[in-house]
Every structure is written in C-alpha cells, then in structure tokens.
Design an enzyme around this catalytic site. Structure first.
Site: not given
Ligand SMILES: [Zn+2]
Length: 376
Positions: A95-96, A149, A218, A268, A306, A308, A311, A337
């Site tokens: 980012d700026s 900005d 913004g 994000d 899930c 991941c 999990c 997770h």
């Molecule tokens: Zn997970």
C-alpha cells in the site's frame, strides 16, 4: 498494460456483475476473486511463508508505512527486495502508506505537497509525498504498488471529501510521473467517501488514465456495511472491465460476497490473523471463541471440511488448551486456519462463478444482513 502484467476475465456471472479472472504478475498468477493475507512488517504474523503458501495464498500485502519506519526500505532492498527479504516468492502488493498516515499518526499536517507527521517510533518528523511514497515502494519492490491518496475520515462533510478526492487525483498524476519501475504495476485509488456522485466522478476520471489496475479506498473506516455495499456497487462497475479491481481493507464473508457481486476481484484484511491472536476461529461464516468452555473436551477438528494443516492435525480441545495457556502455537494454528478459511471462501465463489451458480449458491450472503456486521 505495464510489461509482465495482464488481467483476463475467464467467466462472468449472468445475474450479477461477478467475474472470475486471472491476474498475471512477474511473480506468478492470482486467480480472482481472491482474498490477500496481510503481512504488515514483511511477515504474516506467527506463520512462515511455507505455511502461508499452504493456506492457498497467492498475493500477499505488506505496508509501506510500517516498513519505512522499521526496518527502512534500504534494508529491505539490501536484503534483495521484499520477496527475497521475507522469503515469499509469490505476487506481492504494497500500500502507499496513506491510510496509516491518516489513521494512525498524530500531529499530521496535510498540504498540497504531501503529509507531515511525527514518527510513532522515534518522534522524528517525516514528510510523505506522492513522490516519496512511490520511491519507497519502488525500493521495496512489490509487484503491485498503490498510489498515495488522501483517505478522508468518516463522517466528513461533502466539502472535505470533495477536497480530499480532487487532491487524491492530483497526487495520482504525480505518482504516475514518479513511478520508475516497469516491473511494478501502479494501481490508482478511487476515493469519494460516502458521496456516491463523488465516487462515480473519481472512477470516471481515473479510468481515463488507463492504469494497470484500480482500487476502491476509504471504505471500512466506520461507515455501516450497507453504505459500503452502495459505494462498491456504484464504483466497481465504472472501472475498466479488463483491469483488476481491488477493494481495500475489506475481508468479512458478507462484504466480500456483496462486493464480488458488484465486480470486485481482490480483497485484503487483517481480521483472520488479528482474530487468531484473540483466540477466535472463523468457521463457515461464524466466529468461535476457543476459550469457551464447550471446546474444552471437544475433540473434533475446527472444521471437518477444511484441508488446512490445523484442521488435519489438531482438535478444538487442543487449540482451546493452547489459547487458555497463551501458547504462541495457538496463534499460529488459528492464523493458518483463518487465512485458509477466507481464501477458500473466495475460491468457492470463484468456482461458482465459473459453474454459473454464484447467485444461487451464495444468495444468503448477498441479501442485506439483519445481524450486526461480522467485523470486529
Ligand atoms: Zn482449517
């Protein structure tokens, strides 16, 4: 478009403005829509780049303001640039610094030239101008860099927002002139506060500049979610169809689904890692506090569906134990997770757009919420 960058829309939803795309960068592709984890200080808190890769992360964000203060962009460049320094070899975005200057620092002074503020680090006075922000981002070396900005607060008068929005446009022109690296894509940011006509005018003005990508900034500065949805619905469709669109700082399930339906591609938010550090898991649209007594003897994984690492290997009871004991591993496992969960949410939406079932399958996320926002 700038060398080494392209954006291709591979499927569009018939009922909404949602689209699935592929954004090509010098460090790889980003399949959109997609959630981007935030690595503020050139790291995603408590997890390694290898663990980050396993979450399905493609593009990672880092913060110019924080990196400028610590360790400084020259150290990052000395370490081979942002990717090499932090060991993340996929696409990156910085980012700026504008948002942090306006939201975090005290004693700031805004002029046409730029912003002057006192470093919260060592009290030193720092000047940040469009040229300086771009020079810092050129030195850091992310694939996508953002225009400097002015983010007006909420609430702000129409007059204040109008002044900030036109200054943002003049600063963008200076950013374009200052930008030195063709291997980095400079995105412009649409401001305009909650004033939809100002947002529309800003979007039209930015479109004329033919940038490699566009962001809506913004938002998520305190305004209610339905207002964010209106801002995005007005702004996103006015931006060029053949360029990526990024909604800054938004990453809750409902807000992402609604924004995707308006044609946004990238998101994000610090929520998945921040909540992890509060002992909170994000599970299929819900928030679970692992300190809750009901998890003490619950030996199921957080989410059976899930994939991941957390999990696949640990129970709610174990994570609850780690959270109660304030073990650092708790934050690592919950971050893995939560990031996986939000990326999967955007991947599921992407798959549904490609299949043509997005409006149907995600209808409950697209209706106006009757509950309070799922954001902290
Ligand atoms: Zn997970």
């Amino acid at each position: 478009m700038t060398a080494n960058f392209s954006f291709e829309c591979i499927a569009s939803c018939q009922e909404t403005k949602a689209r699935a795309g592929v954004f090509q960068t010098p460090h790889g592709i980003v399949e959109t829509p997609r959630f981007m984890p935030v690595g503020t200080l050139a790291n995603v808190k408590t997890i390694t780049p290898a663990q980050l890769q396993d979450t399905g992360a493609q593009m990672v964000l880092s913060n110019t303001y924080h990196l400028h203060l610590q360790p400084g962009e020259d150290i990052v460049a000395g370490g081979g640039g942002l990717h090499k320094f932090m060991g993340w070899h996929g696409p990156m975005l910085t980012d700026s610094g504008g948002f942090q200057v306006f939201s975090l620092s005290e004693m700031r002074k805004i002029t046409e030239e730029g912003v002057t503020f006192r470093s919260p680090h060592d009290g030193q006075i720092i000047n940040l101008t469009p040229e300086r922000s771009i020079a810092i981002q050129n030195t850091l070396g992310a694939d996508v860099i953002m225009a400097f900005d002015e983010c007006p607060p909420y609430p702000a008068t129409r007059q204040e927002v109008e002044a900030a929005t036109s200054r943002t446009y003049r600063w963008l022109e200076r950013c374009i002139t200052a930008h030195q690296r063709p291997d980095q894509a400079l995105f412009g940011i649409v401001q305009g506060g909650v004033y939809l006509d100002l947002r529309a005018k800003a979007a039209e003005d930015l479109k004329q500049l033919d940038l490699p990508g566009y962001a809506i900034g913004g938002v998520s500065v305190g305004e209610p979610p339905e207002l964010i949805a209106q801002i995005v619905a007005t702004t996103a469709p006015l931006l060029p169809f053949d360029k990526p669109r990024y909604l800054m700082g938004v990453g809750t399930y409902r807000e992402m689904a609604v924004a995707i339906a308006s044609g946004v591609d990238l998101f994000d938010c610090v929520i998945p890692t921040r909540w992890a550090r509060h002992g909170t898991a994000m599970v299929q649209g819900e928030r679970w506090n692992l300190k809750n007594a009901k998890f003490r003897e619950d030996f199921a994984p957080l989410d059976e569906t899930c994939p991941c690492y957390t999990c696949q290997n640990f129970s709610r009871a174990y994570i609850s134990h780690l959270v109660r004991s304030q073990e650092i591993l708790a934050y690592t496992l919950l971050s893995i997770h939560n990031i996986t969960e939000l990326i999967r949410f955007t991947q599921k939406i992407r798959n549904a757009i490609i299949k043509g079932t997005f409006a149907q399958d995600f209808a409950h996320w697209l209706e106006p919420s009757t509950e309070s926002s799922d954001e902290d």
